[in-house]
Structure formats: C-alpha cells, structure tokens
Design an enzyme around this catalytic site. Structure first.
Site, mmCIF file in Angstrom:
data_model
loop_
_atom_site.group_PDB
_atom_site.id
_atom_site.type_symbol
_atom_site.label_atom_id
_atom_site.label_comp_id
_atom_site.label_asym_id
_atom_site.label_seq_id
_atom_site.Cartn_x
_atom_site.Cartn_y
_atom_site.Cartn_z
ATOM 1 N N GLU A 42 0.854 -1.185 0.000
ATOM 2 C CA GLU A 42 0.000 0.000 0.000
ATOM 3 C C GLU A 42 0.892 1.238 0.000
ATOM 4 O OE1 GLU A 42 -3.174 1.059 -0.310
ATOM 5 O OE2 GLU A 42 -2.412 3.065 0.151
ATOM 6 N N GLN A 43 0.606 2.161 -0.918
ATOM 7 C CA GLN A 43 1.490 3.323 -1.081
ATOM 8 C C GLN A 43 1.421 4.309 0.088
ATOM 9 O OE1 GLN A 43 0.272 5.353 -4.658
ATOM 10 N NE2 GLN A 43 -1.747 5.862 -3.878
ATOM 11 N N ARG A 116 -16.936 4.654 5.652
ATOM 12 C CA ARG A 116 -15.793 3.970 5.025
ATOM 13 C C ARG A 116 -14.669 3.703 6.023
ATOM 14 N NH1 ARG A 116 -15.083 4.457 -0.836
ATOM 15 N NH2 ARG A 116 -17.140 4.991 -1.536
ATOM 16 N N TYR A 224 -28.180 8.844 3.264
ATOM 17 C CA TYR A 224 -28.472 7.654 4.077
ATOM 18 C C TYR A 224 -27.708 7.749 5.393
ATOM 19 C CZ TYR A 224 -24.181 5.983 1.675
ATOM 20 O OH TYR A 224 -22.913 5.860 1.151
ATOM 21 N N ASP A 304 -11.541 -1.364 -8.804
ATOM 22 C CA ASP A 304 -11.521 -0.191 -9.678
ATOM 23 C C ASP A 304 -10.354 -0.211 -10.662
ATOM 24 O OD1 ASP A 304 -13.747 0.813 -8.448
ATOM 25 O OD2 ASP A 304 -12.842 2.708 -7.815
HETATM 26 C C1 FAD Z 1 -19.019 9.374 -4.374
HETATM 27 C C2 FAD Z 1 -18.781 7.875 -4.372
HETATM 28 C C3 FAD Z 1 -19.682 7.051 -3.696
HETATM 29 C C4 FAD Z 1 -19.530 5.656 -3.750
HETATM 30 N N1 FAD Z 1 -20.421 4.854 -3.094
HETATM 31 C C5 FAD Z 1 -20.321 3.502 -3.180
HETATM 32 C C6 FAD Z 1 -21.262 2.656 -2.512
HETATM 33 O O1 FAD Z 1 -22.183 3.129 -1.851
HETATM 34 N N2 FAD Z 1 -21.106 1.308 -2.625
HETATM 35 C C7 FAD Z 1 -20.080 0.740 -3.359
HETATM 36 O O2 FAD Z 1 -19.999 -0.492 -3.430
HETATM 37 N N3 FAD Z 1 -19.161 1.523 -3.982
HETATM 38 C C8 FAD Z 1 -19.254 2.884 -3.914
HETATM 39 N N4 FAD Z 1 -18.333 3.681 -4.530
HETATM 40 C C9 FAD Z 1 -17.222 3.044 -5.287
HETATM 41 C C10 FAD Z 1 -16.104 2.572 -4.371
HETATM 42 O O3 FAD Z 1 -15.653 3.630 -3.555
HETATM 43 C C11 FAD Z 1 -14.913 2.045 -5.179
HETATM 44 O O4 FAD Z 1 -15.388 1.216 -6.207
HETATM 45 C C12 FAD Z 1 -13.985 1.222 -4.266
HETATM 46 O O5 FAD Z 1 -13.439 2.036 -3.249
HETATM 47 C C13 FAD Z 1 -12.854 0.606 -5.088
HETATM 48 O O6 FAD Z 1 -12.016 -0.114 -4.227
HETATM 49 P P1 FAD Z 1 -10.569 -0.588 -4.723
HETATM 50 O O7 FAD Z 1 -9.977 -1.297 -3.567
HETATM 51 O O8 FAD Z 1 -10.691 -1.277 -6.023
HETATM 52 O O9 FAD Z 1 -9.806 0.764 -5.032
HETATM 53 P P2 FAD Z 1 -9.373 1.999 -4.044
HETATM 54 O O10 FAD Z 1 -10.388 2.169 -2.961
HETATM 55 O O11 FAD Z 1 -9.131 3.139 -4.948
HETATM 56 O O12 FAD Z 1 -8.037 1.492 -3.382
HETATM 57 C C14 FAD Z 1 -6.826 1.461 -4.097
HETATM 58 C C15 FAD Z 1 -5.683 1.462 -3.097
HETATM 59 O O13 FAD Z 1 -4.464 1.273 -3.824
HETATM 60 C C16 FAD Z 1 -3.485 2.158 -3.320
HETATM 61 N N5 FAD Z 1 -2.523 2.358 -4.431
HETATM 62 C C17 FAD Z 1 -2.733 3.022 -5.599
HETATM 63 N N6 FAD Z 1 -1.641 2.953 -6.387
HETATM 64 C C18 FAD Z 1 -0.714 2.221 -5.705
HETATM 65 C C19 FAD Z 1 0.605 1.780 -6.013
HETATM 66 N N7 FAD Z 1 1.195 2.048 -7.177
HETATM 67 N N8 FAD Z 1 1.281 1.052 -5.089
HETATM 68 C C20 FAD Z 1 0.694 0.739 -3.899
HETATM 69 N N9 FAD Z 1 -0.563 1.131 -3.559
HETATM 70 C C21 FAD Z 1 -1.266 1.846 -4.461
HETATM 71 C C22 FAD Z 1 -4.260 3.403 -2.932
HETATM 72 O O14 FAD Z 1 -3.553 4.195 -1.990
HETATM 73 C C23 FAD Z 1 -5.526 2.779 -2.334
HETATM 74 O O15 FAD Z 1 -5.379 2.510 -0.950
HETATM 75 C C24 FAD Z 1 -18.445 5.091 -4.478
HETATM 76 C C25 FAD Z 1 -17.522 5.918 -5.122
HETATM 77 C C26 FAD Z 1 -17.681 7.304 -5.071
HETATM 78 C C27 FAD Z 1 -16.669 8.181 -5.772
#
Ligand code: FAD
Length: 406
Positions: A42-43, A116, A224, A304
């Site tokens: 994790e960065q 969150r 909510y 994502d």
């Molecule tokens: C306004 C809003 C509301 C939302 N509401 C919902 C909801 O109600 N329900 C739902 O299911 N989803 C919701 N989402 C979507 C959800 O937030 C994302 O889909 C989810 O957080 C994605 O998780 P992830 O772990 O894939 O990515 P992220 O949460 O983006 O995590 C990626 C991680 O990787 C780390 N990282 C990045 N690059 C590097 C690197 N090179 N080396 C090491 N670490 C790195 C980052 O620091 C971060 O900790 C919402 C999004 C938004 C914008």
C-alpha cells in the site's frame, strides 16, 4: 460446514496484492483464508478511507460475513429499511425497493450503510490478525517484471518475488498502466459533493431510515444514515462541463452547493443548512470503458483497477469484494497460476461490465427532465419492490468452485 471460500488449498501460493483499499484487503483475506501467503503493498503509510459513507449490498455483505466481520458490521453499520427514489421538488416517492429484514430473508445477507473508515478499520484489523498476510505500508509499486517462474517487483529499496500479482490499486492503477499503457480515466461530466450531517442537528423524523435518492434535472441527491444512525451521509451529484482541479478531489464552497440545489425540496435545504462549510469536498467522477482483457500471464487486476464504476448503482466496492471471493475460489484447488487467473477474469468480466454500463446509464436516467422524466417515473413505479434481485442474489462465495485445473 466449512464454507468453500474458507477451505484450505493443497498448494499455497505466494501472492502479491498492490493496493490496500477495500478490494485489496478483502482479496488478501479471502486468499489467506484459502491457505495462501499474501503480501499487500500500500502506497500510503496506513490504509486510509477517503470519502464518507458506503452502501454494502447483500452480494458483498455475504463475503464480509464469511470473513468474520458480521458482528462488527452490525455494530458499526446501519440497516436501512428501503431504497426510495423521490422527486426533487415535490418529494413524491417515485419507487421503493424493500430492504431491512426482507432483504435479509430474501438474499441471506443484510444491506448495510457504513462509514468507510469503519469498514477499513474492520478490514485492517482482520488483516493484522491473519498470520499469513503481510501488510507493507509506504510501499508504492511502480513497475514489475514477470517470467514463467514468477513476478518480481520493487517497492522503494525492497525487492520482492511472488508467484502471481494482483493490481488492486484503484482507478489510476499503476499495475494496469504497466500491463496496458498509461491512459487517462474519462471525466463523466459529473461532480459529487460529499458530506456528513449530524442527525441531532435535524428535526426528529426528517430523515427516514432509508437510502433516499432524489432525482432532478441534471442533478441528484443521495442521503443515508451511517455510524449507527448518528450521521446522515450525503452525496450530491451535479452535471458539470469540465473538471479543472489538478487533483481528483477539491474543497468546495457552501454557496456553490446551495446554488446548485436551489429550489429543491425542504429536506434538502435543511441538510444543506446544517452542513459545516469547512467539511465540504467535491470529487470529479471518472470511469473507464469495460476492458476486454484484464491481465497477462501471472498478473491480473481487481476492483476499480479493472472496472472503475460510477457510484450510481452503489456497486463499485461491492464488485471489488465479489472479485476477491471469486479470485480465491479459482485458487482453492491447486490450480495452475495462469489458468486460474484467466478463469477468474472470465467469470467476472461480464458481470462487472454490466454494472459499469448500468451505472453510466443511471447518470442519464437520474437526471432527466420534462416528458422523459415523467416516462421514467412511470416505468420506475412499475418496476416492483425487488427490482435488484439479479444484482443482490449473486453469491460470489460459490462462483468459480468448479475451476479445478492442475
Ligand atoms: C461518491 C462515491 C460514492 C460511492 N459509493 C459507493 C457505494 O455506496 N457502494 C459501493 O460499493 N461503492 C461505492 N463507490 C465506489 C467505491 O468507492 C470504489 O469502487 C472502491 O473504493 C474501489 O475499491 P478498490 O480497492 O478497487 O480501489 P481503491 O479504494 O481506490 O483502493 C486502491 C488502493 O491502492 C493504493 N494504491 C494506488 N496505487 C498504488 C501503487 N502504485 N502502489 C501501492 N498502492 C497503491 C491506494 O492508496 C488505495 O489505498 C463510491 C464511489 C464514489 C466516488
């Protein structure tokens, strides 16, 4: 009965996960419970939660329950009774999806609203208690190389070798860029304001125990309850021609937000009136088109990083959590690394692409006006109280269990 995703494998792998967000940490837990050794990179210097609330639908909640987080979710979360769509000015209820006990009975897992930071705390504590997971913070991965024997990556001064690598590093994924080239995410023409309002500042009964989505021309407003019902989480989405801030997040001003929602229902005005100016942030909302191929050989993507999704179905994190369980299932029987990764991708691509497209479609549907809005409302009111069955009934804990190929 031991649930399949928790069953041990007879050939543990050393797995690298880039990204300690909701997706990366859930993947680490699912893989570790299946018997693998996992290193998370994790960065940031700790896994932090950006944003405020998150909705966790039953399809994702059942994975978190199987990871042992049910008690924590019940304590910190809030269980809504319904999702309601309402009209921006009159407040008329256009449609309703029943949740609460009905969701529990119908889907076998509840629908939660949670902050969150609370969800991240739960995942980090579960990861810390797992002897076969190592969480490396301040470890930014920018490149890697792979051959038939494994994947080599560098984090600062440290070199690591793993059998396979999962990029769970979010919408601006470095792993994705290394695999497929660096391409900017698309600005979707929507900006989201996010804030928390303490319930004790509002008139009693103003906020029903529901997820409420107010539909209006060119905008929508979601609220909510989170933190056991003590705060109202608000997401206010407005169409904007461009996003000029250098960062993906920018401070916003109350006067701009009030101007955006002038003329909206009194409930919205009361929420805005009770919002502290200094706590306002706005986010440019970006996404990408569904990918045809996620990974190459021993490297793949999750969450994502491969299917960034607009929040208009509240499913982005849910999809990342589903990915995590299916990925672990694909590795639960000593499967060949490359074959298991391709199998995982094949099992997940259609569903996640469907949610990406549905969320994009909602960006238009939620913001209609005039006759189109009237037709939309009429169709929505006939959709019935269980229109989300297909989404919420999916059980990621059972998907991929037939993937046995040594
Ligand atoms: C306004 C809003 C509301 C939302 N509401 C919902 C909801 O109600 N329900 C739902 O299911 N989803 C919701 N989402 C979507 C959800 O937030 C994302 O889909 C989810 O957080 C994605 O998780 P992830 O772990 O894939 O990515 P992220 O949460 O983006 O995590 C990626 C991680 O990787 C780390 N990282 C990045 N690059 C590097 C690197 N090179 N080396 C090491 N670490 C790195 C980052 O620091 C971060 O900790 C919402 C999004 C938004 C914008």
């Amino acid at each position: 009965m031991i649930h399949p995703v928790l069953a041990t494998t007879d050939s543990p792998r050393n797995i690298g996960v880039v990204g300690g967000g909701i997706g990366g940490l859930t993947a680490a837990l699912c893989l570790a419970r299946a018997g693998h050794n996992v290193q998370v990179f994790e960065q940031t210097d700790e896994s932090v939660a950006t944003g405020a609330g998150i909705q966790v639908s039953p399809n994702a909640a059942r994975v978190l329950h199987h990871l042992g987080l049910q008690d924590a979710l019940m304590t910190k979360g809030f269980l809504p009774k319904a999702t309601q769509m309402r009209s921006w000015r009159s407040g008329r209820v256009i449609s309703e999806t029943t949740l609460g006990d009905v969701a529990l009975e119908r889907y076998g897992a509840p629908y939660y609203h949670i902050h969150r930071a609370d969800l991240m705390d739960m995942l980090v504590s579960a990861v810390s208690a797992e002897p076969t997971i190592r969480l490396n913070v301040s470890s930014r991965i920018t490149n890697f190389s792979q051959d038939a024997t494994g994947v080599r990556l560098v984090a600062g001064e440290h070199k690591h070798q793993v059998d396979l690598l999962i990029g769970a590093d979010g919408i601006h994924s470095s792993v994705r860029a290394c695999l497929w080239g660096d391409q900017q995410a698309d600005f979707t023409g929507n900006v989201a304001w996010r804030m928390l309002v303490p319930v004790n500042r509002l008139p009693e009964g103003l906020i029903a125990p529901n997820a409420t989505v107010w539909w209006g021309p060119g905008k929508h407003f979601v609220h909510y309850l989170v933190k056991g019902g003590d705060y109202v989480n608000c997401v206010c989405v407005v169409e904007k021609a461009e996003w000029q801030a250098e960062s993906w997040v920018a401070a916003g001003s109350m006067s701009e937000l009030q101007a955006d929602f002038a003329g909206w229902h009194d409930t919205i005005q009361q929420l805005l009136d009770q919002t502290d100016d200094g706590t306002l942030f706005k986010w440019g909302l970006f996404d990408r088109a569904p990918m045809r191929t996620w990974g190459i050989d021993r490297v793949s993507l999750l969450g994502d990083a491969c299917h960034p999704t607009l929040p208009f179905m509240a499913q982005g994190a849910a999809m990342a959590i589903e990915d995590a369980a299916v990925l672990a299932n694909c590795f639960s029987n000593g499967a060949d690394v490359v074959a298991a990764l391709r199998r995982y991708e094949d099992l997940r691509k259609a569903r996640t692409a469907g949610v990406q497209r549905g969320s994009r479609r909602n960006a238009t549907v939620f913001h209609l006006s005039g006759l189109k809005a009237w037709l939309r409302d009429r169709a929505a009111s006939k959709a019935g109280k269980h229109s989300m069955d297909r989404l919420y009934r999916y059980d990621p804990l059972t998907v991929g269990l037939d993937a046995v190929s040594k």
